[in-house]
Design a protein around this motif. Structure first.
Motif, PDB file in Angstrom:
ATOM      1  N   GLU A   1       1.046  -1.289  -0.089  1.00  8.39           N
ATOM      2  CA  GLU A   1      -0.306  -0.316   0.071  1.00  8.39           C
ATOM      3  C   GLU A   1       0.841   1.487  -0.036  1.00  8.39           C
ATOM      4  OE1 GLU A   1      -1.930  -0.912   3.321  1.00  8.39           O
ATOM      5  OE2 GLU A   1      -3.996  -1.529   2.443  1.00  8.39           O
ATOM      6  N   GLU A   2       2.053   1.236   0.797  1.00  3.74           N
ATOM      7  CA  GLU A   2       3.177   2.750   0.817  1.00  3.74           C
ATOM      8  C   GLU A   2       3.298   2.338  -0.878  1.00  3.74           C
ATOM      9  OE1 GLU A   2       5.538   1.455   3.628  1.00  3.74           O
ATOM     10  OE2 GLU A   2       4.661   2.054   5.033  1.00  3.74           O
ATOM     11  N   PHE A   3       3.439   1.971  -0.900  1.00  5.49           N
ATOM     12  CA  PHE A   3       4.404   1.998  -2.795  1.00  5.49           C
ATOM     13  C   PHE A   3       3.919   1.848  -3.650  1.00  5.49           C
ATOM     14  CE2 PHE A   3       7.934  -1.928  -1.596  1.00  5.49           C
ATOM     15  CZ  PHE A   3       8.516  -1.195  -0.956  1.00  5.49           C
ATOM     16  N   LEU A   4       2.090   1.674  -3.319  1.00  6.70           N
ATOM     17  CA  LEU A   4       0.900   2.123  -4.244  1.00  6.70           C
ATOM     18  C   LEU A   4       1.127   3.467  -4.373  1.00  6.70           C
ATOM     19  CD1 LEU A   4      -1.082   1.191  -5.883  1.00  6.70           C
ATOM     20  CD2 LEU A   4      -1.870   0.620  -4.538  1.00  6.70           C
ATOM     21  N   ASP A   5       0.850   4.133  -2.957  1.00  6.61           N
ATOM     22  CA  ASP A   5       0.335   5.168  -2.885  1.00  6.61           C
ATOM     23  C   ASP A   5       1.366   6.213  -3.412  1.00  6.61           C
ATOM     24  OD1 ASP A   5      -2.004   4.490  -1.535  1.00  6.61           O
ATOM     25  OD2 ASP A   5      -1.311   4.906   0.940  1.00  6.61           O
ATOM     26  N   TYR A   6       2.238   6.043  -3.221  1.00  5.04           N
ATOM     27  CA  TYR A   6       4.284   6.601  -3.397  1.00  5.04           C
ATOM     28  C   TYR A   6       3.623   7.053  -5.195  1.00  5.04           C
ATOM     29  CZ  TYR A   6       8.357   8.166  -4.993  1.00  5.04           C
ATOM     30  OH  TYR A   6       9.474   8.864  -5.391  1.00  5.04           O
TER      31      TYR A   6
END
Length: 522
Positions: free
Chosen positions: A251-256
């Motif tokens: 989720e962190e990578f997707l948001d970034y």
């Protein structure tokens, strides 16, 4: 040129040592003087001397105590004890502090010169070794990206080379026993592909920096429209816990990527694997998960262990949806009944197959938790993953549902608490005006009815009582100050009628404003 600090409570001793050193080794040192241990500690931190001549006996902080403090902050400084006493009485403690040299007072020219030469030789040797280490480190830093690219490509393409995979992970500085692979697949649609093609180099460079800033990992080259991230895991722990953590990383990578480049990749996550070679299987599973067509087309983060077989989907979808809705509504009794129904169905479909039942209930709870606005509780995940019998699994699953309900309740309470704090700040800002409950409720975007109920719940007072307390508190302060008249204070704290203000003040404090001021004067 070196920096030498001389710490001695006798100025003549300090000046004598400096003069002798200047004559023997001119233009070799800059000098710092400290008249006691406290000053020596302070100057050592500020000036960072290469060498320190420290007197043992000084007023206040003694020499050895000063050395101990200096060593904590500047372990590389070389210390020489200067003493008029028998050094051997202090030898054991001095050696434990890293002191290897000492000079007896009064210092002899030859002895001082010999000690300084040894110190400078050691210092130069240390500088040479540090320079060599920096050169090697620079060469290695240039090599490491190549090693990382080689290793990740070997895992992605399943090629076989003479180089051992574990040797490459050692060069890359990763101690790999357990880990998983994550794959980011970028859109191939015409519009998305055009954006991707234009930013692919910048995307790759920035994503690699971001990923490595978040965790120790290897990031593959951009292979077509895929980037693989290989993530080592220090402790195996409960599988459910690791899945939650892996999805959170996804989720962190997707948001970034979405926020930085406006692209929405599909992220596949493979299961935990043992050893470097097991990463190949994890990478394959992650790739398959990313390329599969799930029942929920909006699911952008897909863990391999969440992607169920078609024959299991019908049962799972219905039962999971019922549990999810009960959790969302925070219907505790229904949620408990739903998890019991799920377990009954699983035990009926796969009697005696504890592994399948355990994996299914773990997957359902994980999937449901990911769709709730809370962080997944972790306290009982190990118990859930390790359950061996039906009763143990029922208990662990029920406890996990209770934790989810508690987490949602706490999150809801935290949101409400935040709203009430905002309302209180609004009242503190406007209580001197004719502020109303409706205005305050509007400021935090709540209906007056709901705001009134929540405000009383969290403050223990209704809106009017809280507002009155604010106003009377300020009135008491102004009355005690004595600069404003009674009528001026009335208007200053938000009342338009002095008589009404006087009645409210007496009802709240037990005395009239005039009596309160007189009591303060007395």
């Amino acid at each position: 040129m070196y920096k030498l600090m001389i710490a001695d409570d006798e100025a003549l001793e300090r000046e004598g040592l400096e003069m002798m050193t200047r004559r023997m080794l001119p233009d070799m040192f800059t000098y710092v003087h400290a008249e006691n241990g406290r000053k020596a500690i302070q100057l050592a931190e500020e000036e960072r001397p290469d060498f320190i001549f420290m007197d043992i006996k000084m007023p206040g902080i003694q020499g050895l105590d000063a050395i101990r403090e200096i060593r904590k902050r500047q372990p590389e400084a070389r210390v020489v004890l200067v003493t008029a006493h028998d050094f051997f009485a202090y030898a054991k403690e001095a050696v434990s502090l890293g002191v290897k040299e000492y000079i007896l007072k009064p210092a002899k020219r030859e002895e001082l010169l010999e000690v300084l030469h040894r110190l400078m030789t050691e210092k130069e040797g240390e500088r040479s070794r540090r320079a060599e280490e920096l050169v090697l480190r620079e060469k290695l830093s240039r090599l490491l990206p190549l090693v990382e690219n080689e290793l990740t490509l070997m895992l992605m393409t399943d090629c076989v080379l003479e180089t051992d995979l574990s040797h490459l992970t050692g060069l890359a500085g990763l101690q790999w026993s357990t880990g998983y692979a994550m794959v980011l697949v970028f859109p191939l649609g015409e519009a998305g592909w055009e954006v991707f093609r234009q930013v692919r180099q910048e995307l790759y460079n920035s994503f690699k920096v971001y990923a490595k800033s978040r965790l120790a990992c290897m990031v593959s080259p951009l292979l077509g429209n895929k980037i693989a991230v290989m993530v080592p895991v220090a402790e195996r722990g409960a599988g459910f816990t690791q899945r939650v953590e892996a999805v959170r990383r996804g989720e962190e990578f997707l948001d970034y990527v979405q926020n930085r480049f406006g692209l929405t990749p599909i992220i596949g996550i493979g299961p935990l694997s043992e050893g470097v070679h097991g990463l190949r299987d994890s990478y394959r599973a992650a790739s398959l998960s990313a390329s599969a067509v799930p029942s929920d087309a909006q699911l952008r983060i897909r863990h391999a262990e969440d992607m169920r077989q078609p024959e299991e989907q019908e049962l799972a979808a219905e039962l999971e949806q019922g549990l999810l809705e009960a959790l969302r509504r925070q219907q505790a009794e229904e949620a408990r009944w739903r998890i019991g129904q799920i377990l009954d169905s699983l035990f009926a479909i796969a009697p005696g197959d504890m592994i399948r039942c355990r994996n299914e209930v773990c997957a359902m709870l994980l999937s449901a938790a990911r769709r709730l606005p809370v962080r997944v509780p972790r306290e009982l995940l190990a118990e859930l993953a390790a359950a061996e019998g039906e009763e143990t699994l029922r208990h662990a699953a029920g406890e996990q549902v209770e934790r989810l309900l508690a987490a949602m309740s706490a999150e809801r309470e935290q949101r409400q608490q935040h709203v009430i704090e905002r309302a209180k700040r609004y009242m503190e800002q406007w209580y001197k005006t004719d502020v109303s409950m409706e205005q305050t409720a509007e400021s935090v975007n709540l209906s007056p009815y709901y705001f009134s109920k929540v405000f009383k719940q969290y403050t223990g007072e209704n809106f009017t009582d809280y507002l009155t307390r604010l106003r009377i508190g300020e009135a008491k302060r102004l009355l005690a100050d004595g600069e404003l008249s009674f009528k001026e204070i009335c208007y200053e704290v938000g009342y338009n009628d002095p008589n009404y203000f006087s009645r409210i003040f007496k009802k709240t404090t037990g005395v009239t404003p005039t009596e309160y001021r007189q009591q303060g004067a007395e």
